[in-house]
Motif scaffolding. Sequence first.
Motif, PDB file in Angstrom:
ATOM      1  N   THR B  12       0.833  -1.211   0.000  1.00 28.26           N
ATOM      2  CA  THR B  12       0.000   0.000   0.000  1.00 28.26           C
ATOM      3  C   THR B  12       0.869   1.264   0.000  1.00 28.26           C
ATOM      4  O   THR B  12       0.736   2.117  -0.872  1.00 28.26           O
ATOM      5  CB  THR B  12      -0.912   0.016   1.243  1.00 28.26           C
ATOM      6  N   ILE B  16       1.800   4.039  -3.087  1.00 31.70           N
ATOM      7  CA  ILE B  16       1.515   5.480  -3.020  1.00 31.70           C
ATOM      8  C   ILE B  16       2.802   6.295  -3.218  1.00 31.70           C
ATOM      9  O   ILE B  16       2.826   7.280  -3.957  1.00 31.70           O
ATOM     10  CB  ILE B  16       0.844   5.824  -1.670  1.00 31.70           C
ATOM     11  N   TYR B 147      -4.131   1.800  -8.461  1.00 29.24           N
ATOM     12  CA  TYR B 147      -4.111   2.335  -7.103  1.00 29.24           C
ATOM     13  C   TYR B 147      -2.909   3.256  -6.881  1.00 29.24           C
ATOM     14  O   TYR B 147      -3.022   4.288  -6.211  1.00 29.24           O
ATOM     15  CB  TYR B 147      -4.089   1.193  -6.083  1.00 29.24           C
ATOM     16  N   GLY B 151      -3.327   7.061  -5.835  1.00 24.68           N
ATOM     17  CA  GLY B 151      -2.704   7.553  -4.598  1.00 24.68           C
ATOM     18  C   GLY B 151      -1.678   8.633  -4.882  1.00 24.68           C
ATOM     19  O   GLY B 151      -1.626   9.654  -4.179  1.00 24.68           O
ATOM     20  N   ALA B 169      -9.104   3.233 -10.938  1.00 21.72           N
ATOM     21  CA  ALA B 169      -8.671   2.249  -9.942  1.00 21.72           C
ATOM     22  C   ALA B 169      -9.865   1.460  -9.421  1.00 21.72           C
ATOM     23  O   ALA B 169      -9.790   0.237  -9.240  1.00 21.72           O
ATOM     24  CB  ALA B 169      -7.936   2.933  -8.793  1.00 21.72           C
ATOM     25  N   GLN B 173     -10.328  -2.463  -9.748  1.00 20.95           N
ATOM     26  CA  GLN B 173     -10.575  -3.259  -8.550  1.00 20.95           C
ATOM     27  C   GLN B 173     -11.768  -4.202  -8.776  1.00 20.95           C
ATOM     28  O   GLN B 173     -11.697  -5.384  -8.473  1.00 20.95           O
ATOM     29  CB  GLN B 173     -10.836  -2.328  -7.363  1.00 20.95           C
ATOM     30  N   SER B 236     -14.268  -0.944   1.412  1.00 21.02           N
ATOM     31  CA  SER B 236     -13.008  -0.578   0.759  1.00 21.02           C
ATOM     32  C   SER B 236     -13.262   0.339  -0.435  1.00 21.02           C
ATOM     33  O   SER B 236     -12.538   1.312  -0.641  1.00 21.02           O
ATOM     34  CB  SER B 236     -12.267  -1.849   0.353  1.00 21.02           C
ATOM     35  N   GLY B 240     -11.916   3.961  -0.196  1.00 23.91           N
ATOM     36  CA  GLY B 240     -10.748   4.119  -1.074  1.00 23.91           C
ATOM     37  C   GLY B 240     -11.041   4.940  -2.313  1.00 23.91           C
ATOM     38  O   GLY B 240     -10.158   5.613  -2.840  1.00 23.91           O
ATOM     39  N   HIS B 264      -8.629   7.370   1.473  1.00 22.56           N
ATOM     40  CA  HIS B 264      -8.104   6.529   0.391  1.00 22.56           C
ATOM     41  C   HIS B 264      -7.158   5.460   0.947  1.00 22.56           C
ATOM     42  O   HIS B 264      -7.263   4.280   0.587  1.00 22.56           O
ATOM     43  CB  HIS B 264      -7.364   7.407  -0.629  1.00 22.56           C
ATOM     44  N   VAL B 268      -7.539   1.447   0.679  1.00 20.78           N
ATOM     45  CA  VAL B 268      -6.570   0.579   0.000  1.00 20.78           C
ATOM     46  C   VAL B 268      -6.065  -0.499   0.968  1.00 20.78           C
ATOM     47  O   VAL B 268      -5.868  -1.656   0.578  1.00 20.78           O
ATOM     48  CB  VAL B 268      -5.394   1.394  -0.580  1.00 20.78           C
ATOM     49  N   SER B 271      -8.632  -3.120   0.881  1.00 23.81           N
ATOM     50  CA  SER B 271      -8.566  -3.853  -0.384  1.00 23.81           C
ATOM     51  C   SER B 271      -7.396  -4.842  -0.376  1.00 23.81           C
ATOM     52  O   SER B 271      -7.512  -5.983  -0.821  1.00 23.81           O
ATOM     53  CB  SER B 271      -8.425  -2.868  -1.548  1.00 23.81           C
ATOM     54  N   ARG B 272      -6.252  -4.394   0.123  1.00 23.30           N
ATOM     55  CA  ARG B 272      -5.070  -5.271   0.165  1.00 23.30           C
ATOM     56  C   ARG B 272      -5.272  -6.428   1.136  1.00 23.30           C
ATOM     57  O   ARG B 272      -4.832  -7.555   0.890  1.00 23.30           O
ATOM     58  CB  ARG B 272      -3.824  -4.488   0.590  1.00 23.30           C
TER      59      ARG B 272
END
Lengths: 253, 290
Positions: B12, B16, B147, B151, B169, B173, B236, B240, B264, B268, B271-272
């Motif tokens: 993550t 970014i 992502y 970011g 993104a 996703q 998410s 995000g 955000h 993320v 999501s991860r």
Amino acid sequence: MTQLPQSTDRKLGLVIDLDTCVGCHACVISCKGWNTENYGSALSDTDAYGPDVSGTFLNRVHSYEVKPETGPAQLIHFPKSCLHCEDAPCVTVCPTGASYKRTADGIVLVNEDACIGCGLCAWACPYGARELDAVAGVMKKCTLCIDRIYNENLPKEDQIPACVRTCPSGARHFGDFADPNSNVSKLTAERGGMDLMPEQGTRPTNKYLPPRPKDCSGEINTLAPMLEPVATDGKGFVGWLDKMLSALPGGNA
Amino acid sequence: MHPAKSVIIFTTLSGIGFGMLFFIGLGMIVPEGLMAFIWFAIAYLFAVGGLIASTFHLKHPERALGAFTQWKTSWLSREGVLAVITLLVMAAYGAGLVFLGTRFAYLGYAGSLLSVLTVFATSMIYAQLKTVPRWRDFSTPLMFLGYAGAGGSLMTGQVDYALALLALAGLLQLLNWMRGDGALGKSGSDIGTATGLGTAAQVRAFEPPHTGTNYLLKEMVYIVGRKHAGRLRILSLLMGIGLPILLLLAPFGHLLAALAILSHIVGVFASRWLFFAQAEHVVGLYYGKR
């Protein structure tokens, strides 16, 4: 280092006979014993006498129930260890070169001094053949008992992997698959030796011999015990006994 | 797969960070002097912070230098090499801005390209694994890049790009989830091919090899929390993607921008977490699990 050899001079590996394996786990124990006392760091156990017992093993025996379309179900014991694949995905993903496949005999090994314990090779293996040791923090895997098979200090009959030496039912065979006349090549050809998860494209060296189908002695009627006694015209002593017992209260004379 | 904190933080934050370096390298913002130093410090905090977090899951981090050697075959090694080269190139670009007040444009462009390649290499650590069908898909690298772009643009205040890239993104996703949900079934691997004993319908795991748990089950057959997957997915996406877009559409303010960034990052992270926790490894088939 992590580039796989184009071909190896010999292809040492195992044939595992699913027809004769009795699921005694002796190979599991002999493997753990030899590989804890010899090459590399020990195969550790954590919380060995507590409620959350866990440990590192290089060889494990699963058991499966197989229900064919016809005939009775079978229980198959299924030993699983590193298959020393020709296209070993565990080797190419290694960032440090700790994992490698030997050009001389095709054995896949880990140089524990270079292993950073990232675990990516274990992720790359479809068979679960690699386990990160919780105490040593390095990746452990079957070495095909490299410290036995080339060890001339051992008697000749002991210069084979510990699991093969131990197996009481003769379900494990060790040899060179590159030689078409070797015991393992012949067994594979005769009994239809197979690859595990061939769709993964790993080209395993180790082969599994499928279980032979069970003998079929016709249909077994599950209602058989509820049938009337077959003999209705008993003779001699049995006939006399039958008559006497039937005449008693509750009898069906 | 076990969702290790170190790896979630690594992918993550470094995503970014390299996303920021991408926009800085392109010259979207050209700060000078102290301002340049602060911008680069923030970007490096994310990129390097993520990389340092990744070493926390190594059992022998003292040998980590070895990981720069096998770039010919290993995506993990490539990721390390590319990250270091990117950081060095961008450090030179940054030194020009901070100390000389000069923009070496080509160095910046090279740094941007290298940033993209670094994030791509990160995603390929996962996308290369045939053993995890959910990950082995073209949508995995695209999603990681999406992502990182979202970011990076958000962090560097590129509102127009951020709006577009956040939406992109989000779509990537969704694509990754849609393709991933059926991936194990379509992979051709089942308990039948794993054991070679018949069709999947005929073979049943009867008895496992061990009574307790083991490394394989803890690491690769992680099923805790999957029951909340649906709710986490929505959360998410809202945190995000959705909320940051709304906040960016509002009249610009530093507080709103900070909120957008925070939201955000939380999204993320979720999501991860799902990326790992929902990923099924084929070794689970040997245990009759997925």
